[in-house]
Structures are given as structure tokens and as C-alpha cells.
Design a protein around this motif. Structure first.
Motif, PDB file in Angstrom:
ATOM      1  N   MET A  93       0.836  -1.178   0.000  1.00 21.78           N
ATOM      2  CA  MET A  93       0.000   0.000   0.000  1.00 21.78           C
ATOM      3  C   MET A  93       0.878   1.237   0.000  1.00 21.78           C
ATOM      4  SD  MET A  93      -1.540   0.206   3.917  1.00 21.78           S
ATOM      5  CE  MET A  93      -2.036   1.882   4.065  1.00 21.78           C
ATOM      6  N   LYS A  94       0.419   2.293  -0.618  1.00 21.21           N
ATOM      7  CA  LYS A  94       1.126   3.567  -0.602  1.00 21.21           C
ATOM      8  C   LYS A  94       0.454   4.474   0.421  1.00 21.21           C
ATOM      9  CE  LYS A  94       3.069   3.461  -5.184  1.00 21.21           C
ATOM     10  NZ  LYS A  94       3.174   4.098  -6.475  1.00 21.21           N
ATOM     11  N   ILE A  95       1.311   5.199   1.164  1.00 25.93           N
ATOM     12  CA  ILE A  95       0.801   6.057   2.225  1.00 25.93           C
ATOM     13  C   ILE A  95       1.775   7.209   2.446  1.00 25.93           C
ATOM     14  CG2 ILE A  95       1.866   4.621   4.010  1.00 25.93           C
ATOM     15  CD1 ILE A  95      -0.592   5.235   5.787  1.00 25.93           C
ATOM     16  N   TYR A  96       1.247   8.381   2.743  1.00 25.16           N
ATOM     17  CA  TYR A  96       2.088   9.539   3.045  1.00 25.16           C
ATOM     18  C   TYR A  96       2.354   9.539   4.540  1.00 25.16           C
ATOM     19  CZ  TYR A  96       4.187  13.991   1.914  1.00 25.16           C
ATOM     20  OH  TYR A  96       5.096  14.991   1.683  1.00 25.16           O
ATOM     21  N   ALA A  97       3.628   9.729   4.921  1.00 21.25           N
ATOM     22  CA  ALA A  97       3.978   9.691   6.344  1.00 21.25           C
ATOM     23  C   ALA A  97       5.205  10.558   6.599  1.00 21.25           C
ATOM     24  CB  ALA A  97       4.229   8.247   6.779  1.00 21.25           C
ATOM     25  N   TYR A  98       5.639  10.578   7.853  1.00 19.48           N
ATOM     26  CA  TYR A  98       6.666  11.515   8.312  1.00 19.48           C
ATOM     27  C   TYR A  98       7.793  10.790   9.041  1.00 19.48           C
ATOM     28  CZ  TYR A  98       2.985  14.703   7.058  1.00 19.48           C
ATOM     29  OH  TYR A  98       2.025  15.373   6.346  1.00 19.48           O
ATOM     30  N   HIS A  99       8.572  10.008   8.296  1.00 17.31           N
ATOM     31  CA  HIS A  99       9.684   9.260   8.867  1.00 17.31           C
ATOM     32  C   HIS A  99      10.988   9.736   8.254  1.00 17.31           C
ATOM     33  CE1 HIS A  99       6.584   6.630  10.348  1.00 17.31           C
ATOM     34  NE2 HIS A  99       6.226   6.295   9.121  1.00 17.31           N
ATOM     35  N   GLY A 100      12.030   9.752   9.063  1.00 19.42           N
ATOM     36  CA  GLY A 100      13.347  10.092   8.551  1.00 19.42           C
ATOM     37  C   GLY A 100      14.255  10.604   9.641  1.00 19.42           C
ATOM     38  N   VAL A 101      15.536  10.528   9.384  1.00 16.98           N
ATOM     39  CA  VAL A 101      16.537  11.006  10.333  1.00 16.98           C
ATOM     40  C   VAL A 101      16.533  12.532  10.384  1.00 16.98           C
ATOM     41  CG1 VAL A 101      19.011  11.077  10.857  1.00 16.98           C
ATOM     42  CG2 VAL A 101      17.957   8.950  10.082  1.00 16.98           C
ATOM     43  N   GLY A 102      16.399  13.152   9.241  1.00 17.25           N
ATOM     44  CA  GLY A 102      16.397  14.613   9.188  1.00 17.25           C
ATOM     45  C   GLY A 102      15.095  15.207   9.705  1.00 17.25           C
ATOM     46  N   GLU A 103      15.223  16.295  10.441  1.00 19.38           N
ATOM     47  CA  GLU A 103      14.034  16.957  11.003  1.00 19.38           C
ATOM     48  C   GLU A 103      13.063  17.382   9.907  1.00 19.38           C
ATOM     49  OE1 GLU A 103      12.872  20.910  13.570  1.00 19.38           O
ATOM     50  OE2 GLU A 103      14.873  20.068  13.824  1.00 19.38           O
ATOM     51  N   GLN A 104      13.614  17.847   8.790  1.00 18.33           N
ATOM     52  CA  GLN A 104      12.769  18.285   7.676  1.00 18.33           C
ATOM     53  C   GLN A 104      11.890  17.142   7.151  1.00 18.33           C
ATOM     54  OE1 GLN A 104      12.303  21.292   6.903  1.00 18.33           O
ATOM     55  NE2 GLN A 104      11.335  21.254   4.906  1.00 18.33           N
ATOM     56  N   GLU A 105      12.410  15.925   7.149  1.00 17.13           N
ATOM     57  CA  GLU A 105      11.629  14.769   6.681  1.00 17.13           C
ATOM     58  C   GLU A 105      10.417  14.526   7.581  1.00 17.13           C
ATOM     59  OE1 GLU A 105      14.059  11.328   4.879  1.00 17.13           O
ATOM     60  OE2 GLU A 105      15.296  12.144   6.511  1.00 17.13           O
ATOM     61  N   ARG A 106      10.581  14.805   8.853  1.00 20.82           N
ATOM     62  CA  ARG A 106       9.473  14.596   9.787  1.00 20.82           C
ATOM     63  C   ARG A 106       8.491  15.767   9.778  1.00 20.82           C
ATOM     64  NH1 ARG A 106      13.901  12.697  12.424  1.00 20.82           N
ATOM     65  NH2 ARG A 106      13.963  14.443  13.885  1.00 20.82           N
ATOM     66  N   VAL A 107       8.863  16.859   9.089  1.00 22.58           N
ATOM     67  CA  VAL A 107       7.967  18.010   8.949  1.00 22.58           C
ATOM     68  C   VAL A 107       7.233  17.946   7.608  1.00 22.58           C
ATOM     69  CG1 VAL A 107       7.876  20.524   8.729  1.00 22.58           C
ATOM     70  CG2 VAL A 107       9.331  19.476  10.475  1.00 22.58           C
ATOM     71  N   VAL A 108       7.991  17.749   6.531  1.00 23.01           N
ATOM     72  CA  VAL A 108       7.436  17.768   5.174  1.00 23.01           C
ATOM     73  C   VAL A 108       6.795  16.431   4.817  1.00 23.01           C
ATOM     74  CG1 VAL A 108       8.029  18.016   2.727  1.00 23.01           C
ATOM     75  CG2 VAL A 108       9.064  19.515   4.436  1.00 23.01           C
ATOM     76  N   GLY A 109       7.399  15.332   5.250  1.00 25.36           N
ATOM     77  CA  GLY A 109       6.885  14.003   4.939  1.00 25.36           C
ATOM     78  C   GLY A 109       7.323  13.507   3.580  1.00 25.36           C
ATOM     79  N   ASN A 110       6.854  12.327   3.241  1.00 31.60           N
ATOM     80  CA  ASN A 110       7.238  11.673   1.993  1.00 31.60           C
ATOM     81  C   ASN A 110       6.218  10.577   1.705  1.00 31.60           C
ATOM     82  OD1 ASN A 110       8.737  10.646  -0.205  1.00 31.60           O
ATOM     83  ND2 ASN A 110      10.665  11.083   0.835  1.00 31.60           N
ATOM     84  N   GLU A 111       6.243  10.085   0.494  1.00 33.28           N
ATOM     85  CA  GLU A 111       5.388   8.948   0.147  1.00 33.28           C
ATOM     86  C   GLU A 111       6.154   7.658   0.428  1.00 33.28           C
ATOM     87  OE1 GLU A 111       2.158   7.770  -3.175  1.00 33.28           O
ATOM     88  OE2 GLU A 111       3.989   8.691  -3.910  1.00 33.28           O
TER      89      GLU A 111
END
Length: 109
Positions: A1-19
Motif C-alpha cells: 500500500m502507498k501512504i504519506y507519512a513523516y519518517h526520517g533522520v532529518g528533522e525536515q523529513e518529519r515536517v514535510v513528509g514523503n510517500e
């Protein structure tokens, strides 16, 4: 399944998110399900989708942590699952090169 979420080492990744794309494969004593042809004997994939959705809502630094939490939640809900795998892939990782995905896979048996 595809889902938008907020995971990552960088703070920006947890703010902007990713697919992300999450793939789950489970093994359990399915002969009973095949013989019975009844829904209560089967693993409900709607439950699995809900488990994934809940775990993906909780930000993590590492994809390994997300995959592990998904695995733990599935096995907790369906203890008859005796092996499987969970893959969590970030589809456009913020890197200076072009990658189709960065992923972590948890397998168990």
C-alpha cells in the motif's frame, strides 16, 4: 500500500513528509482456512491495512523501527502468523542522487 507519512533522520523529513510503500507477506496455517472457506478463519487484510496505517502515523527516525512496529502489531493481533516479512520503502528519499526508493525489510520465521 502507498501512504504519506513523516519518517526520517532529518528533522525536515518529519515536517514535510514523503510517500512510502509498505509491503507485507504473511504465512500461517492456511489449510484450515482453505478447508473451512469462512472469513473468521482468515487473516483480515482490512485489519492489516489498519495496523499499517496506525503504525505509519507514528513518526520514526528509522524505517527499520517502523517495519518492526508493524510486525509486532500484526503478530500481536494474529498470533497464528508463523513467518513473514514487512518492507517499508521511502519512495523519493532526499538524497543528492536519484533513487527509486530507500527501504528496510524485517523478515521472521
Amino acid at each position: 500500500m502507498k501512504i504519506y507519512a513523516y519518517h526520517g533522520v532529518g528533522e525536515q523529513e518529519r515536517v514535510v513528509g514523503n510517500e512510502f510503500e509498505v509491503s507485507v507477506s504473511l504465512t500461517y496455517p492456511s489449510l484450515r482456512v482453505a478447508e473451512s472457506d469462512t472469513v473468521p478463519m482468515a487473516i483480515n487484510y482490512a485489519d492489516i491495512i489498519e495496523i499499517i496505517t496506525q503504525q505509519m502515523r507514528r513518526p520514526s527516525s528509522l524505517l527499520e523501527n517502523v517495519a518492526w512496529r508493524i510486525r509486532q502489531a500484526i503478530v500481536s493481533r494474529y498470533p497464528e502468523v508463523n513467518q513473514g516479512s514487512v518492507k517499508v520503502a521511502k519512495l523519493t528519499p532526499p538524497l543528492p542522487c536519484s533513487l527509486s526508493e530507500a527501504a528496510a525489510v524485517i523478515e521472521w520465521d
